[in-house]
Design an enzyme around this catalytic site. Sequence first.
Site, PDB file in Angstrom:
ATOM      1  N   ASP A  92      54.435  32.102  42.650  1.00 43.80           N
ATOM      2  CA  ASP A  92      55.212  31.415  41.631  1.00 43.80           C
ATOM      3  C   ASP A  92      56.453  30.810  42.299  1.00 43.80           C
ATOM      4  OD1 ASP A  92      56.162  30.468  39.255  1.00 43.80           O
ATOM      5  OD2 ASP A  92      56.282  32.417  38.262  1.00 43.80           O
ATOM      6  N   SER A  93      57.025  29.806  41.664  1.00 43.94           N
ATOM      7  CA  SER A  93      58.174  29.125  42.272  1.00 43.94           C
ATOM      8  C   SER A  93      59.453  29.946  42.188  1.00 43.94           C
ATOM      9  CB  SER A  93      58.408  27.787  41.571  1.00 43.94           C
ATOM     10  OG  SER A  93      58.824  28.006  40.230  1.00 43.94           O
ATOM     11  N   GLY A  94      59.498  30.908  41.279  1.00 43.40           N
ATOM     12  CA  GLY A  94      60.706  31.703  41.081  1.00 43.40           C
ATOM     13  C   GLY A  94      61.570  31.232  39.928  1.00 43.40           C
ATOM     14  N   GLY A  95      61.248  30.064  39.376  1.00 43.86           N
ATOM     15  CA  GLY A  95      62.074  29.524  38.304  1.00 43.86           C
ATOM     16  C   GLY A  95      62.139  30.418  37.085  1.00 43.86           C
ATOM     17  N   PHE A  96      61.004  30.934  36.645  1.00 40.77           N
ATOM     18  CA  PHE A  96      60.980  31.781  35.446  1.00 40.77           C
ATOM     19  C   PHE A  96      61.839  33.020  35.644  1.00 40.77           C
ATOM     20  CE2 PHE A  96      59.199  35.288  32.964  1.00 40.77           C
ATOM     21  CZ  PHE A  96      59.246  34.742  31.692  1.00 40.77           C
ATOM     22  N   ASP A 146      60.240  24.636  38.172  1.00 44.98           N
ATOM     23  CA  ASP A 146      60.349  24.077  36.819  1.00 44.98           C
ATOM     24  C   ASP A 146      61.405  24.850  36.055  1.00 44.98           C
ATOM     25  OD1 ASP A 146      58.826  26.470  36.724  1.00 44.98           O
ATOM     26  OD2 ASP A 146      58.022  25.906  34.768  1.00 44.98           O
ATOM     27  N   GLN A 189      55.353  21.441  31.065  1.00 46.62           N
ATOM     28  CA  GLN A 189      56.204  22.043  30.054  1.00 46.62           C
ATOM     29  C   GLN A 189      56.160  21.184  28.779  1.00 46.62           C
ATOM     30  OE1 GLN A 189      57.567  24.948  30.028  1.00 46.62           O
ATOM     31  NE2 GLN A 189      57.501  25.582  32.172  1.00 46.62           N
ATOM     32  N   ASP A 266      46.993  34.682  35.165  1.00 46.40           N
ATOM     33  CA  ASP A 266      47.627  35.849  35.784  1.00 46.40           C
ATOM     34  C   ASP A 266      48.391  36.587  34.710  1.00 46.40           C
ATOM     35  OD1 ASP A 266      50.892  35.804  36.313  1.00 46.40           O
ATOM     36  OD2 ASP A 266      50.051  33.834  35.856  1.00 46.40           O
ATOM     37  N   CYS A 304      31.348  51.445  32.118  1.00 42.70           N
ATOM     38  CA  CYS A 304      32.154  50.879  33.201  1.00 42.70           C
ATOM     39  C   CYS A 304      31.744  51.463  34.548  1.00 42.70           C
ATOM     40  CB  CYS A 304      33.640  51.160  32.934  1.00 42.70           C
ATOM     41  SG  CYS A 304      34.743  50.585  34.244  1.00 42.70           S
ATOM     42  N   CYS A 306      33.699  51.300  37.350  1.00 47.24           N
ATOM     43  CA  CYS A 306      34.855  51.454  38.240  1.00 47.24           C
ATOM     44  C   CYS A 306      34.914  52.880  38.784  1.00 47.24           C
ATOM     45  CB  CYS A 306      36.149  51.108  37.498  1.00 47.24           C
ATOM     46  SG  CYS A 306      36.814  52.429  36.470  1.00 47.24           S
ATOM     47  N   CYS A 309      35.990  55.608  36.128  1.00 47.08           N
ATOM     48  CA  CYS A 309      35.001  55.989  35.112  1.00 47.08           C
ATOM     49  C   CYS A 309      33.796  56.696  35.718  1.00 47.08           C
ATOM     50  CB  CYS A 309      34.555  54.756  34.335  1.00 47.08           C
ATOM     51  SG  CYS A 309      35.826  54.120  33.219  1.00 47.08           S
ATOM     52  N   HIS A 335      41.066  51.173  36.942  1.00 46.37           N
ATOM     53  CA  HIS A 335      40.200  50.889  35.783  1.00 46.37           C
ATOM     54  C   HIS A 335      40.598  49.591  35.087  1.00 46.37           C
ATOM     55  CE1 HIS A 335      37.851  51.269  32.139  1.00 46.37           C
ATOM     56  NE2 HIS A 335      38.964  50.932  31.506  1.00 46.37           N
TER      57      HIS A 335
END
Length: 372
Positions: A92-96, A146, A189, A266, A304, A306, A309, A335
């Site tokens: 991520d760009s880090g803006g958020f 952004d 945006q 994500d 499942c 995994c 489980c 899990h």
Amino acid sequence: MPFQFKLHKIDPSGARRGRISTNRGSIDTPCFMPVGTLGSVKSVTPEELVSLGAEIILGNTYHLMLRPGEDLVAEAGGLHRFMHWDRPILTDSGGFQVFSLARLVRLQEDGAEFRSHIDGSAHLLSPERAVEIQEALDSDIMMALDECPAADKPREYVENSMALTTRWAERCLAARLDSERNALFGIVQGGVFADLRERHAQELSALPFDGLAIGGLSVGEENAVMYDIVEATTPHLPQDRPRYLMGVGEPRDLLENIERGIDMFDCVIPTRCARTGRMYTRHGIVNVKNAAHTRDFEPLDPECGCPTCRNYSKAYLRHLFLSKELLVYRLLTLHNLHFFLDLMRGARQAIESDRFAAFKRDFLEKFEGGNT
């Protein structure tokens, strides 16, 4: 090889099946990216992520620039070598994070001035700096800087913010040094205003980004609003570039937005919820803290595959959780990550067979049928 995206199939519902190719491997889409903000997906190893089928993970520019610093990561040979992960990484760009975590943020044309939430040190995150940091990390997919306005911002503010994001996007493209080594995505945006989203999607689609993300959603708006905005945006994004919806991760939200043409997701939900005992299964949410599981010697989900489980009961997991044994966080995270990655595998198979709508209906009927 340079970054490539090939769209293989569009299901009658509108869901897309594709593949992203990078220097460090391929990513089948639609995909879910586990979040490794600080260069680690919490409580699991890179080897375990590979065994679960993760093809790409996410790191964060803001956090890594503050600690340990991109220079140290570069000295180690880049983020992949530093954390022992040889598959693709998106950063991520880090803006958020600047706007949500940092102190004393001041937004200006040049970038965002802020003080670190760790030690109060002063920084300027400009478009050029965001790209420079991500290139030092050597991420496979970088995100343009952004501004992510809050969901309740008025139209005039959102429109001005959107224009600033476009100017920053152009500067990020100009700052990139190696387009074959590090792909770069722009971020659409426009708040909850469908016409602004359409306009911004068209503006960024005209720029030579390798892919386009939809940002500024899942920030407090109703789910129906999110779906409407995605539906209004995706028709104005190029068919031949991947589409990434940022920060969205509940199972229904994933399936609804796959149906609206999204390729990449994500979210911290699988790992964060695991640390609170909230477990995702095909038959709904299981809260391992509940007393009902005290003598329940069945797995979280009998269907499942995994490691958790296959080997551990709900009674044992509840005991570990109430005892605050560290092992439980690893077992529960394994899990939940398996659940989300397996959901994407099922979605891809359904798209290939032109049956995504039925897959979505059948999955949600089971999943939303009851929680324990």
